[in-house]
Design a protein around this motif. Structure first.
Motif, PDB file in Angstrom:
ATOM      1  N   ASP A   9      21.933 -60.446  45.200  1.00  0.00           N
ATOM      2  CA  ASP A   9      21.800 -59.519  44.082  1.00  0.00           C
ATOM      3  C   ASP A   9      22.964 -59.674  43.109  1.00  0.00           C
ATOM      4  OD1 ASP A   9      20.725 -57.282  42.602  1.00  0.00           O
ATOM      5  OD2 ASP A   9      22.336 -56.079  43.482  1.00  0.00           O
ATOM      6  N   VAL A  10      24.154 -59.916  43.623  1.00  0.00           N
ATOM      7  CA  VAL A  10      25.341 -60.055  42.778  1.00  0.00           C
ATOM      8  C   VAL A  10      25.433 -61.462  42.209  1.00  0.00           C
ATOM      9  CG1 VAL A  10      27.872 -60.030  42.770  1.00  0.00           C
ATOM     10  CG2 VAL A  10      26.618 -58.279  44.016  1.00  0.00           C
ATOM     11  N   LYS A  11      25.323 -62.469  43.046  1.00  0.00           N
ATOM     12  CA  LYS A  11      25.558 -63.858  42.648  1.00  0.00           C
ATOM     13  C   LYS A  11      24.315 -64.566  42.160  1.00  0.00           C
ATOM     14  CE  LYS A  11      28.741 -66.849  43.724  1.00  0.00           C
ATOM     15  NZ  LYS A  11      29.894 -67.321  42.999  1.00  0.00           N
ATOM     16  N   GLY A  12      23.161 -64.135  42.650  1.00  0.00           N
ATOM     17  CA  GLY A  12      21.941 -64.859  42.326  1.00  0.00           C
ATOM     18  C   GLY A  12      21.640 -65.949  43.343  1.00  0.00           C
ATOM     19  N   LEU A  13      22.594 -66.209  44.223  1.00  0.00           N
ATOM     20  CA  LEU A  13      22.441 -67.217  45.272  1.00  0.00           C
ATOM     21  C   LEU A  13      23.515 -66.976  46.306  1.00  0.00           C
ATOM     22  CD1 LEU A  13      24.970 -69.412  44.609  1.00  0.00           C
ATOM     23  CD2 LEU A  13      23.429 -69.895  42.725  1.00  0.00           C
ATOM     24  N   GLN A  14      23.369 -67.666  47.426  1.00  0.00           N
ATOM     25  CA  GLN A  14      24.384 -67.527  48.463  1.00  0.00           C
ATOM     26  C   GLN A  14      25.628 -68.320  48.057  1.00  0.00           C
ATOM     27  OE1 GLN A  14      24.154 -69.476  52.456  1.00  0.00           O
ATOM     28  NE2 GLN A  14      23.900 -67.363  53.140  1.00  0.00           N
ATOM     29  N   PRO A  15      26.810 -67.700  48.089  1.00  0.00           N
ATOM     30  CA  PRO A  15      28.024 -68.426  47.728  1.00  0.00           C
ATOM     31  C   PRO A  15      28.239 -69.640  48.631  1.00  0.00           C
ATOM     32  CG  PRO A  15      28.450 -66.077  47.905  1.00  0.00           C
ATOM     33  CD  PRO A  15      27.076 -66.311  48.432  1.00  0.00           C
ATOM     34  N   ARG A  16      28.761 -70.707  48.039  1.00  0.00           N
ATOM     35  CA  ARG A  16      29.027 -71.922  48.818  1.00  0.00           C
ATOM     36  C   ARG A  16      29.964 -71.651  49.971  1.00  0.00           C
ATOM     37  NH1 ARG A  16      31.217 -75.983  44.611  1.00  0.00           N
ATOM     38  NH2 ARG A  16      32.032 -74.018  43.872  1.00  0.00           N
ATOM     39  N   SER A  17      30.950 -70.770  49.763  1.00  0.00           N
ATOM     40  CA  SER A  17      31.910 -70.492  50.838  1.00  0.00           C
ATOM     41  C   SER A  17      31.202 -69.927  52.071  1.00  0.00           C
ATOM     42  CB  SER A  17      32.997 -69.528  50.361  1.00  0.00           C
ATOM     43  OG  SER A  17      32.428 -68.309  49.940  1.00  0.00           O
ATOM     44  N   VAL A  18      30.216 -69.070  51.864  1.00  0.00           N
ATOM     45  CA  VAL A  18      29.471 -68.495  52.986  1.00  0.00           C
ATOM     46  C   VAL A  18      28.637 -69.589  53.658  1.00  0.00           C
ATOM     47  CG1 VAL A  18      27.677 -66.835  53.642  1.00  0.00           C
ATOM     48  CG2 VAL A  18      29.456 -66.166  52.007  1.00  0.00           C
ATOM     49  N   ARG A  19      27.982 -70.406  52.856  1.00  0.00           N
ATOM     50  CA  ARG A  19      27.172 -71.493  53.404  1.00  0.00           C
ATOM     51  C   ARG A  19      28.035 -72.453  54.227  1.00  0.00           C
ATOM     52  NH1 ARG A  19      25.038 -73.107  48.890  1.00  0.00           N
ATOM     53  NH2 ARG A  19      26.291 -74.970  48.608  1.00  0.00           N
ATOM     54  N   TYR A  20      29.197 -72.844  53.709  1.00  0.00           N
ATOM     55  CA  TYR A  20      30.084 -73.770  54.427  1.00  0.00           C
ATOM     56  C   TYR A  20      30.619 -73.130  55.706  1.00  0.00           C
ATOM     57  CZ  TYR A  20      30.196 -76.387  49.993  1.00  0.00           C
ATOM     58  OH  TYR A  20      29.875 -77.065  48.854  1.00  0.00           O
ATOM     59  N   ALA A  21      30.985 -71.861  55.601  1.00  0.00           N
ATOM     60  CA  ALA A  21      31.507 -71.169  56.781  1.00  0.00           C
ATOM     61  C   ALA A  21      30.456 -71.114  57.879  1.00  0.00           C
ATOM     62  CB  ALA A  21      31.974 -69.761  56.400  1.00  0.00           C
ATOM     63  N   LYS A  22      29.199 -70.867  57.493  1.00  0.00           N
ATOM     64  CA  LYS A  22      28.124 -70.823  58.496  1.00  0.00           C
ATOM     65  C   LYS A  22      27.898 -72.189  59.122  1.00  0.00           C
ATOM     66  CE  LYS A  22      25.574 -66.841  56.806  1.00  0.00           C
ATOM     67  NZ  LYS A  22      24.320 -66.343  56.237  1.00  0.00           N
ATOM     68  N   GLN A  23      28.083 -73.261  58.339  1.00  0.00           N
ATOM     69  CA  GLN A  23      27.956 -74.611  58.889  1.00  0.00           C
ATOM     70  C   GLN A  23      29.042 -74.883  59.921  1.00  0.00           C
ATOM     71  OE1 GLN A  23      28.003 -77.256  55.521  1.00  0.00           O
ATOM     72  NE2 GLN A  23      25.879 -76.846  55.002  1.00  0.00           N
ATOM     73  N   MET A  24      30.234 -74.341  59.671  1.00  0.00           N
ATOM     74  CA  MET A  24      31.347 -74.520  60.604  1.00  0.00           C
ATOM     75  C   MET A  24      31.137 -73.706  61.865  1.00  0.00           C
ATOM     76  SD  MET A  24      34.678 -74.348  58.114  1.00  0.00           S
ATOM     77  CE  MET A  24      35.649 -73.743  59.474  1.00  0.00           C
ATOM     78  N   ASP A  25      30.786 -72.426  61.657  1.00  0.00           N
ATOM     79  CA  ASP A  25      30.675 -71.501  62.774  1.00  0.00           C
ATOM     80  C   ASP A  25      29.868 -70.292  62.302  1.00  0.00           C
ATOM     81  OD1 ASP A  25      32.003 -70.603  65.537  1.00  0.00           O
ATOM     82  OD2 ASP A  25      32.023 -68.892  64.152  1.00  0.00           O
ATOM     83  N   GLU A  26      28.812 -69.968  62.993  1.00  0.00           N
ATOM     84  CA  GLU A  26      27.921 -68.878  62.586  1.00  0.00           C
ATOM     85  C   GLU A  26      28.661 -67.543  62.504  1.00  0.00           C
ATOM     86  OE1 GLU A  26      24.469 -67.284  61.127  1.00  0.00           O
ATOM     87  OE2 GLU A  26      24.815 -69.394  61.535  1.00  0.00           O
ATOM     88  N   VAL A  27      29.533 -67.261  63.467  1.00  0.00           N
ATOM     89  CA  VAL A  27      30.265 -65.994  63.469  1.00  0.00           C
ATOM     90  C   VAL A  27      31.216 -65.927  62.267  1.00  0.00           C
ATOM     91  CG1 VAL A  27      31.912 -64.562  64.758  1.00  0.00           C
ATOM     92  CG2 VAL A  27      30.052 -65.719  65.962  1.00  0.00           C
ATOM     93  N   PHE A  28      31.902 -67.034  61.992  1.00  0.00           N
ATOM     94  CA  PHE A  28      32.782 -67.088  60.818  1.00  0.00           C
ATOM     95  C   PHE A  28      31.967 -66.874  59.545  1.00  0.00           C
ATOM     96  CE2 PHE A  28      35.146 -69.928  57.709  1.00  0.00           C
ATOM     97  CZ  PHE A  28      36.123 -68.992  57.412  1.00  0.00           C
ATOM     98  N   GLY A  29      30.814 -67.497  59.456  1.00  0.00           N
ATOM     99  CA  GLY A  29      29.947 -67.336  58.291  1.00  0.00           C
ATOM    100  C   GLY A  29      29.497 -65.899  58.105  1.00  0.00           C
ATOM    101  N   GLU A  30      29.121 -65.251  59.198  1.00  0.00           N
ATOM    102  CA  GLU A  30      28.709 -63.847  59.117  1.00  0.00           C
ATOM    103  C   GLU A  30      29.883 -62.960  58.701  1.00  0.00           C
ATOM    104  OE1 GLU A  30      25.609 -62.647  59.258  1.00  0.00           O
ATOM    105  OE2 GLU A  30      24.981 -64.731  59.460  1.00  0.00           O
ATOM    106  N   GLY A  31      31.079 -63.277  59.205  1.00  0.00           N
ATOM    107  CA  GLY A  31      32.259 -62.508  58.828  1.00  0.00           C
ATOM    108  C   GLY A  31      32.566 -62.636  57.341  1.00  0.00           C
TER     109      GLY A  31
END
Length: 118
Positions: A9-31
């Motif tokens: 709603d804010v960005k219009g898309l998922q931020p790259r930082s969240v996407r990369y963090a989830k690729q590294m570690d799902e818990v880190f991405g959720e955090g």
């Protein structure tokens, strides 16, 4: 996922930082998604999304983050900011970041403001 909906709603898309963090570690991405959601959450008596975007716009301008400032203008349009509010934020950026930063960032920002109809 509620955080992702709010982020979109804010960005219009998922931020790259969240996407990369989830690729590294799902818990880190959720955090990280939770942190992002907390920053941009609507809180009673808190700043509106428009005002939060005006703040990050001023910070981006004062730090010479021209590309970010231009992108934030698009969000400001969506959240109903006025040309005068944006100009005030630019003047605050000049005050805090220095006149040289203002001079360096202004051409691209003013061009995008004109394109967006501010």
């Amino acid at each position: 996922m509620a955080d992702e909906i709010q982020i979109n709603d804010v960005k219009g898309l998922q931020p790259r930082s969240v996407r990369y963090a989830k690729q590294m570690d799902e818990v880190f991405g959720e955090g990280l998604a939770g942190f992002y959601g907390a920053v941009w959450a609507d809180r009673e008596n808190g700043l509106s999304k428009k005002h939060k975007h005006l703040l990050v716009f001023a910070i981006a301008c004062s730090n010479l983050k021209t590309e970010s400032a231009v992108k934030i203008l698009q969000r400001l349009k969506k959240f109903g900011a006025t040309a005068e509010e944006i100009k005030d934020a630019m003047m605050i950026a000049a005050w805090t970041g220095g006149i040289q930063n203002f001079t360096d960032v202004s051409p691209e920002v003013l061009k995008e403001m004109e394109r967006l109809g501010f």
